[in-house]
Design a protein around this motif. Structure first.
Motif, PDB file in Angstrom:
ATOM      1  N   GLN A 137      32.713 -35.829  30.412  1.00  0.00           N
ATOM      2  CA  GLN A 137      33.023 -35.869  31.837  1.00  0.00           C
ATOM      3  C   GLN A 137      34.286 -35.078  32.150  1.00  0.00           C
ATOM      4  OE1 GLN A 137      31.563 -36.135  34.826  1.00  0.00           O
ATOM      5  NE2 GLN A 137      30.908 -38.221  34.386  1.00  0.00           N
ATOM      6  N   ARG A 138      35.307 -35.196  31.279  1.00  0.00           N
ATOM      7  CA  ARG A 138      36.551 -34.465  31.511  1.00  0.00           C
ATOM      8  C   ARG A 138      36.365 -32.959  31.333  1.00  0.00           C
ATOM      9  NH1 ARG A 138      40.507 -37.312  27.635  1.00  0.00           N
ATOM     10  NH2 ARG A 138      38.739 -38.601  27.009  1.00  0.00           N
ATOM     11  N   ILE A 139      35.496 -32.555  30.395  1.00  0.00           N
ATOM     12  CA  ILE A 139      35.202 -31.123  30.252  1.00  0.00           C
ATOM     13  C   ILE A 139      34.507 -30.603  31.503  1.00  0.00           C
ATOM     14  CG2 ILE A 139      33.721 -29.479  29.024  1.00  0.00           C
ATOM     15  CD1 ILE A 139      34.450 -30.862  26.448  1.00  0.00           C
ATOM     16  N   SER A 140      33.612 -31.407  32.078  1.00  0.00           N
ATOM     17  CA  SER A 140      32.931 -30.978  33.305  1.00  0.00           C
ATOM     18  C   SER A 140      33.916 -30.862  34.459  1.00  0.00           C
ATOM     19  CB  SER A 140      31.809 -31.954  33.656  1.00  0.00           C
ATOM     20  OG  SER A 140      32.313 -33.182  34.148  1.00  0.00           O
ATOM     21  N   ILE A 141      34.941 -31.725  34.467  1.00  0.00           N
ATOM     22  CA  ILE A 141      35.968 -31.640  35.511  1.00  0.00           C
ATOM     23  C   ILE A 141      36.826 -30.394  35.282  1.00  0.00           C
ATOM     24  CG2 ILE A 141      38.039 -32.762  36.434  1.00  0.00           C
ATOM     25  CD1 ILE A 141      36.646 -35.450  35.929  1.00  0.00           C
ATOM     26  N   ALA A 142      37.126 -30.086  34.013  1.00  0.00           N
ATOM     27  CA  ALA A 142      37.862 -28.853  33.705  1.00  0.00           C
ATOM     28  C   ALA A 142      37.075 -27.637  34.182  1.00  0.00           C
ATOM     29  CB  ALA A 142      38.123 -28.772  32.206  1.00  0.00           C
ATOM     30  N   ARG A 143      35.781 -27.683  34.011  1.00  0.00           N
ATOM     31  CA  ARG A 143      34.907 -26.606  34.473  1.00  0.00           C
ATOM     32  C   ARG A 143      35.022 -26.449  35.984  1.00  0.00           C
ATOM     33  NH1 ARG A 143      29.200 -27.122  31.792  1.00  0.00           N
ATOM     34  NH2 ARG A 143      28.996 -28.928  33.143  1.00  0.00           N
ATOM     35  N   ALA A 144      35.036 -27.578  36.697  1.00  0.00           N
ATOM     36  CA  ALA A 144      35.148 -27.538  38.161  1.00  0.00           C
ATOM     37  C   ALA A 144      36.532 -27.065  38.595  1.00  0.00           C
ATOM     38  CB  ALA A 144      34.847 -28.920  38.733  1.00  0.00           C
ATOM     39  N   ILE A 145      37.582 -27.486  37.859  1.00  0.00           N
ATOM     40  CA  ILE A 145      38.939 -27.031  38.182  1.00  0.00           C
ATOM     41  C   ILE A 145      39.029 -25.520  38.035  1.00  0.00           C
ATOM     42  CG2 ILE A 145      41.339 -27.072  37.381  1.00  0.00           C
ATOM     43  CD1 ILE A 145      40.933 -30.040  36.707  1.00  0.00           C
ATOM     44  N   LEU A 146      38.423 -24.998  36.956  1.00  0.00           N
ATOM     45  CA  LEU A 146      38.473 -23.558  36.700  1.00  0.00           C
ATOM     46  C   LEU A 146      37.753 -22.780  37.790  1.00  0.00           C
ATOM     47  CD1 LEU A 146      39.575 -21.642  34.496  1.00  0.00           C
ATOM     48  CD2 LEU A 146      37.290 -21.661  33.481  1.00  0.00           C
ATOM     49  N   LYS A 147      36.711 -23.356  38.370  1.00  0.00           N
ATOM     50  CA  LYS A 147      35.986 -22.669  39.445  1.00  0.00           C
ATOM     51  C   LYS A 147      36.865 -22.508  40.673  1.00  0.00           C
ATOM     52  CE  LYS A 147      31.646 -22.575  42.004  1.00  0.00           C
ATOM     53  NZ  LYS A 147      30.339 -23.211  42.256  1.00  0.00           N
ATOM     54  N   ASN A 148      37.769 -23.479  40.894  1.00  0.00           N
ATOM     55  CA  ASN A 148      38.730 -23.401  42.003  1.00  0.00           C
ATOM     56  C   ASN A 148      38.025 -23.246  43.349  1.00  0.00           C
ATOM     57  OD1 ASN A 148      41.335 -23.396  43.076  1.00  0.00           O
ATOM     58  ND2 ASN A 148      41.474 -21.157  43.025  1.00  0.00           N
ATOM     59  N   ALA A 149      36.988 -24.052  43.562  1.00  0.00           N
ATOM     60  CA  ALA A 149      36.228 -23.990  44.814  1.00  0.00           C
ATOM     61  C   ALA A 149      36.893 -24.865  45.870  1.00  0.00           C
ATOM     62  CB  ALA A 149      34.797 -24.469  44.574  1.00  0.00           C
ATOM     63  N   PRO A 150      36.771 -24.505  47.150  1.00  0.00           N
ATOM     64  CA  PRO A 150      37.423 -25.284  48.217  1.00  0.00           C
ATOM     65  C   PRO A 150      36.724 -26.604  48.521  1.00  0.00           C
ATOM     66  CG  PRO A 150      36.238 -23.416  49.128  1.00  0.00           C
ATOM     67  CD  PRO A 150      36.181 -23.251  47.656  1.00  0.00           C
ATOM     68  N   ILE A 151      35.483 -26.766  48.102  1.00  0.00           N
ATOM     69  CA  ILE A 151      34.744 -28.014  48.315  1.00  0.00           C
ATOM     70  C   ILE A 151      34.372 -28.582  46.948  1.00  0.00           C
ATOM     71  CG2 ILE A 151      32.662 -29.081  49.259  1.00  0.00           C
ATOM     72  CD1 ILE A 151      32.627 -26.863  51.374  1.00  0.00           C
ATOM     73  N   VAL A 152      34.650 -29.883  46.756  1.00  0.00           N
ATOM     74  CA  VAL A 152      34.343 -30.538  45.485  1.00  0.00           C
ATOM     75  C   VAL A 152      33.456 -31.746  45.765  1.00  0.00           C
ATOM     76  CG1 VAL A 152      35.269 -31.738  43.469  1.00  0.00           C
ATOM     77  CG2 VAL A 152      36.509 -29.796  44.444  1.00  0.00           C
ATOM     78  N   ILE A 153      32.354 -31.840  45.026  1.00  0.00           N
ATOM     79  CA  ILE A 153      31.440 -32.975  45.148  1.00  0.00           C
ATOM     80  C   ILE A 153      31.404 -33.703  43.818  1.00  0.00           C
ATOM     81  CG2 ILE A 153      29.065 -33.703  45.592  1.00  0.00           C
ATOM     82  CD1 ILE A 153      28.737 -31.206  47.327  1.00  0.00           C
ATOM     83  N   LEU A 154      31.750 -34.993  43.844  1.00  0.00           N
ATOM     84  CA  LEU A 154      31.727 -35.830  42.640  1.00  0.00           C
ATOM     85  C   LEU A 154      30.617 -36.864  42.796  1.00  0.00           C
ATOM     86  CD1 LEU A 154      35.557 -36.529  42.235  1.00  0.00           C
ATOM     87  CD2 LEU A 154      34.206 -34.788  41.075  1.00  0.00           C
TER      88      LEU A 154
END
Length: 578
Positions: free
Chosen positions: A474-491
């Motif tokens: 789960q934390r690796i997937s969050i790191a992946r999302a952080i790296l994308k640096n998108a303005p909208i985040v869906i959890l």
């Protein structure tokens, strides 16, 4: 089938035509030695003295034909293999790109092994069409046509006698093809079923072991494999008789040549040397047609696979607009959104707005429509009516790739690829440097455990991340999302299945992820969303409550009851029944 082949060839049709022309030339040289056999029989066999030099000239002519045939066969084979493998590569890429653009309903309607069979086995099945079957079909037609034309030149009566069995053979072959079509479709369906059960068996092996249901006790798995075996046997056994009948009809042609030839010979209207030529060339005419029977079953299997591939390619992707506007703000709005899955209404007139750079939580019972709302924001499906707007624009008026570039998603069920950890994190931004990956991993609180692995960030984690715990994945997937640096985040319930220690780390990772972003979080644990800017309570496809945590708790409605049950659950402990 040839029409489908040319459709799949696309821009490579010219190469396919080049290979066909080379194969036709190859067929000419394959039939040419028969002309020298004719000259030998006609001019030398019944002569008072054999002209040895002329015979050697004929032999040399045949040798030249064999050599030229080898040259053109090699040339055409090279062309067909090149175009064949290029076509298959293009087809796999085309399938992958097309599947990526299909709505999620397409995937939910199919079994686990269906798409796997199409992309892997069906594409593999058609490999022999451009590389082997298509050139052999050209030869099968061309060589008999050349021989038949020469036979008519020699004697039209004997030529008709030689060809009279071909219409009968064609009728038999048509019956064979009908049986093949039916059996090939049954085999394809059983292959999909067996593949699906195999995937199900492997993915559920932990449950199977836990309940002692491995091996033969898994009846559906065993039945699928037995049925697949039986369909393959049927394909051979049930076609044996009609294929043998097809070959026997062609053999009958030789039996027709003999009596008619002798009748004409005894009547004085046919020379013996001409009869001998027909006996020799007649066999050469039938042999390529007989060979057709040997690859007809394979041909129909290939045709069935091409049909299944074409069916996937015919699935309509989500429509894309011509314009591709960039957004300057990232608020989200649902306007009277209705969404139906099959015949059931999942969302019913949903209205809400999410201001930019705020946190909005979606809560509600299972099946209420929370995940559907999240997926509609990313346009995994299109709404049946109403509008989903991002940055003031209807998402249907944006290209899907553009929309998804603005959105990072962390799913409840994390999927990691059978690759290194750095490659899995870099999936969020393929151009990110190693330093940027490590920075994202630190923010997601996974650098520490990654650094302790044998190969660090280059550690291969196995398919689905099998070597990692749920919290680590789960934390690796969050790191992946952080790296994308998108303005909208869906959890999507990112902390639903993790232990308390990992939950704390994941909460810290989420805090790093959502700074200055528009966050939509589907919450299972209400304590994690108490500080949200707004909470939307979804029930039976409708937003039934909306507000902040304290306000909703004091209302005494559905959210208040959820909170009360949550508080009671925190005091739950295991008791022994007396």
């Amino acid at each position: 089938m040839i029409k489908k082949l040319y459709q799949l060839a696309g821009e490579r049709r010219n190469l396919l035509n080049k290979g066909a022309i080379l194969t036709l030339i190859d067929a000419v040289f394959a039939a040419s030695p028969l002309f020298f056999i004719y000259l030998t029989i006609n001019e030398e066999l019944f002569a008072e003295s054999v002209n040895f030099q002329r015979v050697m000239l004929y032999v040399a002519g045949m040798a030249v034909c064999f050599l030229l045939r080898w040259v053109f066969l090699q040339w055409s084979t090279r062309v067909f293999y090149r175009v064949g493998f290029d076509m298959l590569t293009d087809l796999r890429i085309r399938l992958g790109e097309h599947i990526r653009k299909l709505p999620m309903g397409f995937f939910s309607e199919r079994r686990a092994g269906d798409l796997n069979s199409v992309v892997n086995w069906d594409v593999q099945n058609i490999q022999n069409i451009p590389t082997y079957v298509f050139p052999r079909l050209i030869e099968t037609v061309a060589v008999p046509v050349f021989i038949a034309a020469f036979l008519f030149f020699l004697d039209w009566r004997m030529a008709l006698a030689t060809l009279v069995v071909l219409p009968i053979a064609a009728v038999v072959m048509r019956a064979v093809m009908k049986s093949l079509d039916r059996l090939a479709k049954i085999r394809a369906e059983s292959s999909v079923e067996a593949n699906s059960r195999m995937i199900e068996y492997v993915q559920g092996i932990q449950v199977s072991k836990a309940f002692n249901q491995t091996g033969s006790k898994l009846q559906r798995f065993e039945q699928a494999l037995r049925h697949y075996k039986q369909t393959n046997i049927d394909l051979v056994v049930k076609l044996a008789f009609p294929i043998i009948a097809f070959v026997m009809v062609l053999e009958l042609g030789f039996a027709i040549i003999l009596p008619i030839g002798f009748y004409l010979f005894l009547g004085g209207t046919l020379m013996l040397k001409t009869l001998l030529i027909f006996l020799v060339l007649g066999l050469q005419l039938y042999n390529p047609i007989k060979n057709m029977a040997s690859y007809m079953p394979e041909l129909r299997i290939m045709d069935a696979s091409m049909g299944r591939i074409q069916a996937v390619l015919n699935e309509k992707p989500l429509p894309e607009p011509d314009s591709d506007p960039e957004l300057s703000r990232f608020d989200i709005e649902f306007r009277d959104v209705w969404f139906k899955y099959e015949d059931a209404d999942v969302l019913k007139g949903v209205n809400f707005s999410i201001p930019q750079n705020t946190i909005t939580a979606l809560v509600g019972p299972s099946g209420a429509g929370k995940t559907t709302i999240a997926h509609l924001i990313a346009r995994f499906w299109d709404v049946n009516s109403g509008e989903v707007r991002v940055g003031g624009r209807n998402i249907k008026d944006m290209k899907t790739d553009r929309l998804l570039s603005y959105i990072a998603m962390v799913f409840q069920d994390v999927y990691l690829f059978n690759d290194s950890i750095i490659a899995n994190i870099r999936f969020g931004n393929k151009d990110a440097s190693e330093e940027e990956v490590i920075t994202a991993a630190r923010a997601a609180h996974c650098h520490e455990f990654i650094d302790k692995l044998p190969d660090g960030y280059n550690t291969v984690i196995g398919e689905g991340g099998a070597t990692l715990s749920g919290g680590e994945k789960q934390r690796i997937s969050i790191a992946r999302a952080i790296l994308k640096n998108a303005p909208i985040v869906i959890l999507d319930e990112a902390t639903a299945y993790v232990d308390p220690e990992n939950e704390i780390l994941i909460q810290k990772a989420i805090n790093s992820l959502v700074e200055s972003r528009t966050l939509v979080i589907i919450a299972h644990r209400l304590s994690t969303i108490a500080a949200a800017d707004q909470i939307l309570v979804v029930d039976q496809g409708k937003v039934v409550e909306q507000g902040r945590h304290a306000e909703l708790v004091s209302n005494g409605e559905l959210y208040s009851r959820f909170w009360e049950k949550r508080q009671k659950a925190r005091g739950w402990k295991l008791t022994k029944v007396q």
